[in-house]
Design a protein around this motif. Structure first.
Motif, short mmCIF file in Angstrom:
data_model
loop_
_atom_site.label_atom_id
_atom_site.label_comp_id
_atom_site.label_asym_id
_atom_site.label_seq_id
_atom_site.Cartn_x
_atom_site.Cartn_y
_atom_site.Cartn_z
N UNK A 101 0.93 -1.36 0.08
CA UNK A 101 0.10 0.13 0.02
C UNK A 101 0.98 1.35 0.05
N UNK A 102 0.86 1.90 -1.16
CA UNK A 102 1.99 3.08 -1.34
C UNK A 102 1.12 3.94 -2.25
N UNK A 103 0.29 4.87 -1.74
CA UNK A 103 -0.36 5.74 -3.13
C UNK A 103 0.38 6.69 -3.64
N UNK A 104 1.63 6.78 -3.56
CA UNK A 104 2.56 7.43 -4.44
C UNK A 104 2.73 6.49 -5.68
N UNK A 105 2.61 5.46 -5.68
CA UNK A 105 3.15 4.59 -7.09
C UNK A 105 1.82 3.80 -7.30
N UNK A 106 0.65 3.72 -6.60
CA UNK A 106 -0.50 3.01 -6.99
C UNK A 106 -1.34 4.03 -8.32
N UNK A 107 -1.84 3.28 -9.29
CA UNK A 107 -2.53 3.80 -10.30
C UNK A 107 -4.06 3.34 -10.64
N UNK A 130 -17.72 4.88 -7.33
CA UNK A 130 -16.28 5.27 -6.68
C UNK A 130 -16.19 4.86 -5.13
N UNK A 131 -15.23 4.22 -4.64
CA UNK A 131 -14.95 4.03 -3.23
C UNK A 131 -14.03 2.65 -3.13
N UNK A 132 -13.45 3.10 -1.88
CA UNK A 132 -12.40 1.76 -1.45
C UNK A 132 -11.39 1.77 -2.20
N UNK A 133 -10.97 2.77 -2.80
CA UNK A 133 -9.58 2.79 -3.64
C UNK A 133 -8.36 2.75 -2.90
N UNK A 134 -7.29 1.86 -3.37
CA UNK A 134 -5.93 2.11 -2.98
C UNK A 134 -5.13 3.08 -3.73
N UNK A 135 -5.71 4.09 -4.52
CA UNK A 135 -4.97 4.99 -5.34
C UNK A 135 -5.36 6.16 -4.87
N UNK A 136 -4.26 7.39 -5.19
CA UNK A 136 -4.40 8.71 -4.99
C UNK A 136 -3.57 9.52 -5.99
N UNK A 137 -3.92 9.23 -7.31
CA UNK A 137 -3.45 9.68 -8.58
C UNK A 137 -4.42 10.71 -9.34
N UNK A 159 5.87 8.10 -15.05
CA UNK A 159 5.39 6.76 -14.16
C UNK A 159 4.18 7.12 -13.50
N UNK A 160 3.66 5.78 -13.32
CA UNK A 160 2.35 5.73 -12.46
C UNK A 160 2.46 6.16 -11.04
N UNK A 161 1.21 6.66 -10.58
CA UNK A 161 1.18 7.08 -9.08
C UNK A 161 1.18 8.42 -8.92
N UNK A 162 0.76 8.85 -7.60
CA UNK A 162 0.40 10.26 -7.52
C UNK A 162 1.64 11.02 -7.26
N UNK A 163 2.67 10.57 -6.63
CA UNK A 163 4.14 11.32 -6.70
C UNK A 163 4.56 12.00 -7.93
N UNK A 164 4.55 11.16 -8.94
CA UNK A 164 4.98 11.44 -10.15
C UNK A 164 4.43 12.85 -10.77
N UNK A 216 1.82 14.39 -1.95
CA UNK A 216 0.60 14.13 -2.71
C UNK A 216 -0.24 15.02 -3.19
N UNK A 217 -0.67 15.88 -1.88
CA UNK A 217 -1.65 17.06 -1.83
C UNK A 217 -1.08 18.14 -2.90
N UNK A 218 0.41 18.31 -2.76
CA UNK A 218 1.08 19.40 -3.50
C UNK A 218 0.79 18.57 -5.19
N UNK A 219 1.26 17.30 -5.31
CA UNK A 219 1.40 16.72 -6.89
C UNK A 219 0.04 16.82 -7.63
#
Length: 367
Positions: A101-107, A130-137, A159-164, A216-219
């Motif tokens: 579980x790492x929303x920086x990379x999940x897509x 929508x609901x129960x997601x493991x993503x934050x992108x 690359x995938x994920x919220x951080x990028x 993530x909020x800034x990204x």
């Protein structure tokens, strides 16, 4: 008596249909002459498609990917020109092991695959639960699957994920839905950014540390600017933060939001089922303060009150006071954790516990 059993899922344990069946079996073991009507429910999150099975139509099996890009099977429900899609089938937190579980990379790429399949099958409207997601992108993965991946200043796909998304300078293509409309079905009304936004409120349960949340909020803020420039849509609507910001991506594509439970209530004929009921039984894994804010349990209690029927809640764990529950229209609360005296057993032996509590409820309520 006519008893309507209409619970939500017990997350991590049983689906809504399984919960309803267990409660009904327990009740029938004590009062076999009573009429039991089961209407499993959902609010757009996990189990959304399962509770819509009674609509008829056809089911399209789709090969997609999970939040880490691994193959996963999913389905699209086609009813006339409307398609129903459940984001949790491909973006769900339950698809990830604790250490993954790492929303920086999940897509959310897998959701875009489902939407694309729905449109290709002829859908003119695609309703996305929508609901129960493991993503934050912010739905960047979904848009990538639909033809518009996020790119950096050099035009390279990120690359995938919220951080990028902090490096996102534009989109590397265009989305073509063939005229189909998107609808976000969710009871989450969170904004995309800020203290009450997707990253701050839901990021930690998806594996984000405090520093991750700020990143993530800034990204997502940077990506929001790209979406505004590309689509010119209003992304500041309630629900933009749903499912890690997928709501915002749907708004960017001109989509609209509907209340998830309200939609399910209408499509499953809940009000007609409750009409004339002697008792309504609902429930969910954790009956807490959030349950009283537009979730399945509060919605069922409201529907029961409108019909003049008492409403009983059977939960895995309950932290709601009886005064608060009564104000929401709940007459009685039964808890698996109290029944077993152990929260662990409430999870591992949920089916047995629900049958026992269904039987207890019948003993107390059946005429």
């Amino acid at each position: 008596m006519r008893v309507v059993v209409c619970p939500d899922k017990f997350a991590g344990s049983l689906s809504a249909p399984e919960v309803a069946a267990a409660i009904a079996a327990g009740w029938a073991s004590v009062s076999p002459g009573d009429e039991l009507v089961c209407r499993p429910l959902a609010d757009g999150g996990p189990g959304f498609l399962a509770v819509l099975g009674g609509l008829g139509g056809s089911v399209l099996d789709v090969g997609s990917v999970d939040p880490l890009g691994r193959p996963v099977g999913a389905q699209v429900l086609l009813v006339g020109e409307t398609a129903y899609v459940e984001s949790a089938q491909v973006c769900g937190l339950h698809l990830l092991a604790e250490g993954e579980r790492d929303p920086k990379v999940t897509s959310s790429f897998g959701l875009g695959v489902l939407v694309r399949a729905a449109v290709a099958a002829g859908a003119r409207e695609v309703v996305v639960g929508l609901g129960g997601s493991g993503t934050n992108d912010c739905g960047a993965g979904m848009l990538a699957a639909l033809g518009a991946p996020p790119v950096d200043a050099a035009g390279e796909v990120l690359p995938p994920g919220g951080a990028a998304l902090s490096r996102c300078a534009g989109l590397g293509g265009a989305v073509d839905l063939g005229g189909a409309r998107l609808v976000a079905a969710t009871d989450v009304d969170s904004p995309l950014l800020g203290l009450h936004g997707a990253s701050n409120v839901y990021g930690p349960q998806k594996g984000a540390s405090r520093s991750d949340v700020l990143l993530l909020d800034a990204a997502l803020g940077a990506y929001r600017g790209v979406l505004n420039k590309a689509f010119g849509s209003d992304l500041d609507l309630p629900g933009a933060g749903a499912a890690g910001g997928i709501g915002a991506a749907i708004f960017a594509l001109g989509g609209r939001r509907v209340a998830g439970f309200g939609l399910v209530r209408e499509l499953t004929g809940l009000d007609a089922a409750i009409d004339g009921a002697s008792l309504v039984i609902t429930g969910e894994g954790s009956f807490d303060a959030q349950s009283l804010r537009g979730k399945v349990v509060s919605g069922v209690a409201e529907a029961a009150a409108e019909q003049g029927a008492p409403c009983v809640v059977i939960a895995g764990v309950s932290t709601v006071g009886r005064r608060e529950a009564a104000a929401a229209g709940v007459t009685e609360i039964y808890s698996l954790a109290e029944h077993f005296g152990d929260a662990g057993r409430a999870l591992s032996e949920a089916a047995d516990g629900l049958r026992a509590l269904g039987a207890r409820a019948a003993g107390q309520w059946s005429r």
